[in-house]
Design a protein around this motif. Structure first.
Motif, PDB file in Angstrom:
ATOM      1  N   GLU A  75     121.190  25.226 -14.212  1.00 22.04           N
ATOM      2  CA  GLU A  75     120.889  26.560 -14.754  1.00 22.04           C
ATOM      3  C   GLU A  75     119.978  26.452 -15.971  1.00 22.04           C
ATOM      4  O   GLU A  75     119.030  27.233 -16.118  1.00 22.04           O
ATOM      5  CB  GLU A  75     122.176  27.285 -15.151  1.00 22.04           C
ATOM      6  N   LEU A  76     120.262  25.498 -16.844  1.00 22.84           N
ATOM      7  CA  LEU A  76     119.433  25.294 -18.035  1.00 22.84           C
ATOM      8  C   LEU A  76     118.007  24.944 -17.637  1.00 22.84           C
ATOM      9  O   LEU A  76     117.049  25.533 -18.145  1.00 22.84           O
ATOM     10  CB  LEU A  76     120.027  24.192 -18.917  1.00 22.84           C
TER      11      LEU A  76
ATOM     12  N   ASN B  68     116.439  25.524 -14.819  1.00 24.54           N
ATOM     13  CA  ASN B  68     115.804  26.689 -14.203  1.00 24.54           C
ATOM     14  C   ASN B  68     115.303  27.681 -15.252  1.00 24.54           C
ATOM     15  O   ASN B  68     114.218  28.249 -15.107  1.00 24.54           O
ATOM     16  CB  ASN B  68     116.760  27.375 -13.223  1.00 24.54           C
ATOM     17  N   LYS B  69     116.068  27.860 -16.319  1.00 25.69           N
ATOM     18  CA  LYS B  69     115.617  28.742 -17.407  1.00 25.69           C
ATOM     19  C   LYS B  69     114.437  28.138 -18.153  1.00 25.69           C
ATOM     20  O   LYS B  69     113.475  28.829 -18.485  1.00 25.69           O
ATOM     21  CB  LYS B  69     116.762  29.022 -18.378  1.00 25.69           C
TER      22      LYS B  69
ATOM     23  N   SER C 165     111.345  28.503 -16.149  1.00 22.61           N
ATOM     24  CA  SER C 165     111.131  29.893 -15.713  1.00 22.61           C
ATOM     25  C   SER C 165     111.092  30.028 -14.197  1.00 22.61           C
ATOM     26  O   SER C 165     110.227  30.715 -13.641  1.00 22.61           O
ATOM     27  CB  SER C 165     109.852  30.460 -16.336  1.00 22.61           C
TER      28      SER C 165
END
Length: 75
Positions: free
Chosen positions: A37-38, A40-41, A44
């Motif tokens: 998740e990190l 992917n953030k 972007s």
């Protein structure tokens, strides 16, 4: 009460998922899912991408929490 954290440097071999060169403070109760998740953030990503995480001290994939890995390897 917040979980303990470790400093980590995240590196990608893929230019498509180039990660800013920085040290990140990661909670030890995080698993592969949270790290993905990190990433992917950070990149972007419009679609969630699952990532594998190779731990440099043993060259194995993260399969549990970071805390479990640290305890198993006496780090």
């Amino acid at each position: 009460m917040s979980a303990a954290s470790v400093r980590a440097r995240l590196v990608s071999k893929s230019p498509l998922y180039s990660i800013p060169d920085s040290t990140y403070l990661i909670p030890v109760d995080w698993r592969r899912f949270h790290l993905s998740e990190l990433i992917n953030k950070l990149v972007s990503s419009t679609e969630p991408v699952p990532f594998d995480f190779v731990l440099p001290s043993t060259n194995e994939l993260l399969s549990g929490t970071i805390e479990e890995y640290l305890k198993k390897n006496a780090l």
